[in-house]
Design an enzyme around this catalytic site. Structure first.
Site, mmCIF file in Angstrom:
data_model
loop_
_atom_site.group_PDB
_atom_site.id
_atom_site.type_symbol
_atom_site.label_atom_id
_atom_site.label_comp_id
_atom_site.label_asym_id
_atom_site.label_seq_id
_atom_site.Cartn_x
_atom_site.Cartn_y
_atom_site.Cartn_z
ATOM 1 C CG ASP A 172 -79.287 15.767 -41.341
ATOM 2 O OD1 ASP A 172 -79.325 14.573 -41.188
ATOM 3 O OD2 ASP A 172 -80.347 16.364 -42.390
ATOM 4 C CG HIS A 188 -76.797 10.155 -39.425
ATOM 5 N ND1 HIS A 188 -76.857 11.541 -40.153
ATOM 6 C CD2 HIS A 188 -77.902 10.806 -38.778
ATOM 7 C CE1 HIS A 188 -77.521 12.030 -39.938
ATOM 8 N NE2 HIS A 188 -78.303 11.850 -39.184
ATOM 9 C CG HIS A 226 -81.785 17.227 -38.134
ATOM 10 N ND1 HIS A 226 -82.293 15.425 -39.180
ATOM 11 C CD2 HIS A 226 -82.379 16.770 -37.230
ATOM 12 C CE1 HIS A 226 -83.792 15.596 -39.020
ATOM 13 N NE2 HIS A 226 -83.724 16.871 -37.513
ATOM 14 C CG ASP A 227 -81.040 12.592 -37.988
ATOM 15 O OD1 ASP A 227 -82.668 12.563 -37.793
ATOM 16 O OD2 ASP A 227 -80.985 13.508 -38.506
HETATM 17 N N1 SAH Z 1 -80.313 17.585 -44.738
HETATM 18 C C1 SAH Z 1 -81.567 16.436 -45.411
HETATM 19 C C2 SAH Z 1 -80.923 15.293 -45.499
HETATM 20 C C3 SAH Z 1 -79.360 14.542 -45.080
HETATM 21 S S1 SAH Z 1 -79.818 12.939 -45.621
HETATM 22 C C4 SAH Z 1 -83.166 17.083 -44.981
HETATM 23 O O1 SAH Z 1 -83.300 17.590 -43.963
HETATM 24 O O2 SAH Z 1 -83.475 17.284 -45.737
HETATM 25 C C5 SAH Z 1 -78.345 12.612 -45.581
HETATM 26 C C6 SAH Z 1 -77.808 13.378 -46.945
HETATM 27 O O3 SAH Z 1 -76.046 12.984 -46.841
HETATM 28 C C7 SAH Z 1 -77.838 12.013 -48.157
HETATM 29 O O4 SAH Z 1 -78.077 12.902 -49.200
HETATM 30 C C8 SAH Z 1 -76.387 11.277 -48.525
HETATM 31 O O5 SAH Z 1 -75.462 12.055 -49.706
HETATM 32 C C9 SAH Z 1 -75.454 12.821 -48.173
HETATM 33 N N2 SAH Z 1 -73.757 12.490 -47.534
HETATM 34 C C10 SAH Z 1 -73.677 11.304 -46.712
HETATM 35 N N3 SAH Z 1 -71.958 11.342 -47.098
HETATM 36 C C11 SAH Z 1 -71.656 12.311 -47.458
HETATM 37 C C12 SAH Z 1 -70.135 12.997 -47.531
HETATM 38 N N4 SAH Z 1 -69.044 11.993 -47.645
HETATM 39 N N5 SAH Z 1 -70.494 13.455 -48.614
HETATM 40 C C13 SAH Z 1 -71.323 14.784 -49.479
HETATM 41 N N6 SAH Z 1 -72.958 13.810 -48.737
HETATM 42 C C14 SAH Z 1 -72.546 12.989 -48.525
HETATM 43 MG MG MG Z 2 -81.074 14.618 -40.819
#
Ligand code: SAH
Ligand code: MG
Length: 203
Positions: free
Chosen positions: A136, A139, A164-165
């Site tokens: 997750d 995206h 997810h999603d």
């Molecule tokens: N799982 C959480 C939502 C995650 S939102 C929930 O349901 O509460 C997506 C997250 O992915 C964000 O916080 C973003 O900082 C992280 N993210 C995106 N690309 C990333 C990467 N390359 N490395 C680490 N984290 C990343």
């Molecule tokens: Mg999500």
């Protein structure tokens, strides 16, 4: 789940409806019998409470990876942006303080291990097999697929993969997680369940 964990999960900032969170918790109980849990994308810790609660119940831990600077779709001007998580000093997103408070409030500090890192960056050094992988993170197409390619191999036989999603219809949302799910099926993961946009598979 404990009452306190549920309350904290529900109150935390994030993008996961309750029914999907509870389904994720069930998947965590399933995978947690086999090994530790691993989440890509911690954000403010909402899903980490659902999974961390399962890890604690199984006597294992949840590792959860995030650089805490947000995905493309979390930045200012995009759909999933929240001004409150911007660090005034730098103007960048910083969800780490929110994540820490969520895990502390839920009483799950012993069961949730935050890994503050870029996902593929830390993946190059990772060596811990897992009973559940929850994808997750970012995206965007290349980012989501990079997470799958980096981490899917760490799921042990009989272990669980959750994505997810996942939206089959482009009208409902971005297609990257759906493409990850399709790739996982092509790689031999067996679909187990669907709860809203949460898809669970087994290796
Ligand atoms: N799982 C959480 C939502 C995650 S939102 C929930 O349901 O509460 C997506 C997250 O992915 C964000 O916080 C973003 O900082 C992280 N993210 C995106 N690309 C990333 C990467 N390359 N490395 C680490 N984290 C990343
Ligand atoms: Mg999500």
């Amino acid at each position: 789940m404990k009452e306190r964990e549920l309350e904290v999960a529900r109150a935390a900032k994030g993008f996961m409806p309750d029914d999907e969170g509870l389904a994720l918790h069930e998947a965590g109980l399933d995978g947690g019998r086999i090994g530790p849990l691993l989440e890509i994308g911690s954000y403010c810790g909402k899903s980490a409470v659902y999974l961390g609660s399962a890890a604690a119940a199984c006597g294992t831990v949840l590792f959860t990876i995030d650089h805490h600077h947000g995905s493309e779709e979390n930045q200012a001007g995009w759909d999933h942006h929240d001004d409150e998580v911007v660090d005034a000093r730098t103007g960048r997103m910083d969800t780490l303080p929110f994540f820490r408070r969520t895990i502390e409030d839920a009483g799950l500090e012993a069961a949730v291990v935050g890994v503050i890192a870029d996902s593929p960056g830390v993946g190059r050094y990772w060596a811990i097999p897992v009973g559940l992988l929850f994808i997750d993170g970012g995206h965007a197409d290349d980012v989501a697929m990079a997470d799958y390619i980096t981490w899917a191999g760490f799921v042990v036989s009989g272990g669980v993969l959750a994505v997810h999603d996942v939206f089959e219809d482009p009208a409902d949302g971005g297609q990257a997680p759906f493409r990850v799910w399709q790739r996982a099926v092509a790689d031999g993961f067996a679909p187990v369940s669907t709860s809203g946009s949460l898809r669970v598979l087994r290796r």
